[in-house]
Enzyme design. Structure first.
Site, PDB file in Angstrom:
ATOM      1  N   LYS A  91       0.831  -1.210   0.000  1.00 26.84           N
ATOM      2  CA  LYS A  91       0.000   0.000   0.000  1.00 26.84           C
ATOM      3  C   LYS A  91       0.863   1.256   0.000  1.00 26.84           C
ATOM      4  O   LYS A  91       0.523   2.237  -0.665  1.00 26.84           O
ATOM      5  CB  LYS A  91      -0.932   0.010   1.211  1.00 26.84           C
ATOM      6  CG  LYS A  91      -2.065  -0.978   1.087  1.00 26.84           C
ATOM      7  CD  LYS A  91      -3.092  -0.732   2.162  1.00 26.84           C
ATOM      8  CE  LYS A  91      -4.231  -1.737   2.047  1.00 26.84           C
ATOM      9  NZ  LYS A  91      -5.175  -1.640   3.154  1.00 26.84           N
ATOM     10  N   LYS A 125      -5.816  -9.869  -5.739  1.00 33.09           N
ATOM     11  CA  LYS A 125      -6.957 -10.108  -4.850  1.00 33.09           C
ATOM     12  C   LYS A 125      -8.141  -9.226  -5.259  1.00 33.09           C
ATOM     13  O   LYS A 125      -7.944  -8.093  -5.689  1.00 33.09           O
ATOM     14  CB  LYS A 125      -6.516  -9.756  -3.423  1.00 33.09           C
ATOM     15  CG  LYS A 125      -7.505 -10.065  -2.356  1.00 33.09           C
ATOM     16  CD  LYS A 125      -7.017  -9.570  -1.003  1.00 33.09           C
ATOM     17  CE  LYS A 125      -7.303  -8.097  -0.798  1.00 33.09           C
ATOM     18  NZ  LYS A 125      -7.279  -7.650   0.600  1.00 33.09           N
ATOM     19  N   LYS A 178     -11.867  -4.479  -1.996  1.00 33.14           N
ATOM     20  CA  LYS A 178     -12.896  -3.448  -2.021  1.00 33.14           C
ATOM     21  C   LYS A 178     -12.329  -2.044  -2.039  1.00 33.14           C
ATOM     22  O   LYS A 178     -13.020  -1.103  -2.379  1.00 33.14           O
ATOM     23  CB  LYS A 178     -13.859  -3.632  -0.854  1.00 33.14           C
ATOM     24  CG  LYS A 178     -13.340  -3.242   0.510  1.00 33.14           C
ATOM     25  CD  LYS A 178     -14.518  -3.098   1.440  1.00 33.14           C
ATOM     26  CE  LYS A 178     -14.333  -3.885   2.717  1.00 33.14           C
ATOM     27  NZ  LYS A 178     -13.099  -3.507   3.432  1.00 33.14           N
TER      28      LYS A 178
END
Ligand code: AMP
Ligand code: TRP
Length: 334
Positions: free
Chosen positions: A112, A197, A200
């Site tokens: 991230k 993956k 969301k």
């Protein structure tokens, strides 16, 4: 009784990955087999660039969807993280237990942080310390088990290390928890990019199925899923990741003893596999969507569930966190 704790962050609309990897297990088994607490971890949603109104909206939506998916407040405790101060109280003590090196080794942080930097953004300090807050979430409740998808296994491992280190240094304060992963669909992949993956927090694309997508949208997304070159339907994550992902989704939606490799034998074309997978997903999501619509008409009910949930959660967490404050050497208030 086994204490079970898990959480979900309101950073986006809930996906099929959240459902098959985590929520379904909470509903079907976890809430019935132990003292289970489920938390909308809103503080975790502040670790990346966020819009306040959106986080507020998504927090309520996540709680409503968890109820719609079948969490039953008479069997489990559902609450919002920021309503219970013990999480952040304990996180500080765990920051004094964890090391800088440990934090920087977390895969999710590395990924991230790299993504933020690549787009010219800055990395919030809380993104680095996030796994410590997650450890506090778990340890405050003395959880024995943490049902999560595969991507959270490393964070639960860190939680175990911190609990053991703290107990060893300051005397027993925490239960050492373990992660519990689902047998199938522990990592549902993006339908357009089966090497990533289904997440969301990612930008919305047709590779992500949301729990609130209507039947036609689900069908379109699944029918357009990227499959692999070749045409034989076989279950092999290495050489046929797209097909393997569909087989896992199908197996997870069928439930029972369905196994992706055995299902593969029943198909001789990708088209038929996609069609059955699409219908299986539609059937799994239909009742969730219907119940969500009903609950949206009853906001007072959701509020009351969250209020009672936070009250119970506080009562469970406070003695453990107070104990940790004493153990680490802080003077109790008089
Ligand atoms: P998050 O969306 O990161 O808050 O995750 C909430 C729960 O869903 C965690 O237990 C995750 O491990 C799980 N989860 C999220 N995405 C997936 C996925 N694509 N496949 C399986 N489990 C997932
Ligand atoms: N970090 C988890 C995720 O991204 C969410 C989470 C926060 C969590 N605290 C938790 C999961 C405690 C299990 C237990 O999915």
């Amino acid at each position: 009784m086994t204490r079970i704790f898990s959480g979900i962050k309101p950073t986006g609309h809930l996906t099929l990955g959240n459902y098959l990897g985590a929520v379904r297990q909470w509903v079907k088994t976890d809430q019935h087999r132990g003292d289970a607490l489920f938390c909308v971890v809103d503080l975790h949603a502040l670790t990346v660039d966020h819009d306040p109104a959106r986080v507020r909206r998504l927090s309520r939506q996540a709680a409503t969807l968890l109820l719609a998916a079948g969490l039953d407040p008479t069997c489990c405790t559902l609450f919002v993280q920021s309503h219970v101060a013990e999480h952040t109280r304990l996180a500080y003590l765990l920051e004094c237990t964890a090391t800088d090196g440990e934090m920087r080794r977390m895969i999710q942080y590395k990924e991230k942080a790299a993504r933020e930097r690549a787009t010219g953004g800055s990395v919030r300090l809380s993104l680095l310390t996030y796994p410590v807050l997650m450890a506090a979430d778990i340890l405050a409740y003395g959880a024995d088990e943490v049902p999560v998808g595969d991507d959270q296994a490393q964070h639960v491992e860190l939680t175990r290390d911190l609990a053991m280190r703290f107990n060893q240094r300051y005397g027993h304060a925490f239960t050492v928890p373990r992660a519990v992963l689902p047998d199938v669909a522990a990592r549902v992949m993006d339908l357009q990019d089966p090497l990533s993956k289904m997440g969301k927090s990612h930008a919305e694309t047709s590779g992500i199925v949301y729990l609130l997508d209507d039947a036609d949208v689900v069908r379109r997304k699944v029918m357009r899923a990227v499959t692999d070159s070749g045409s034989e339907v076989a279950y092999d994550r290495e050489t046929q990741p797209g097909v393997a992902n569909l087989l896992e989704i199908l197996a997870a939606c069928k439930g029972g003893d369905s196994k992706p490799d055995e299902l593969a034998a029943g198909y001789d074309s990708y088209g038929a596999l996609k069609k059955d997978t699409a219908e299986a997903v539609v059937e799994v999501l239909r009742p969730v969507r219907e119940r969500h619509a009903e609950l949206c008409a009853e906001p007072g009910y959701v509020d009351e569930v969250l209020r009672a949930g936070a009250e119970r959660a506080r009562g469970v967490a406070r003695p453990t966190v107070d104990g940790a404050y004493r153990a680490i050497g802080l003077l109790p208030p008089v």
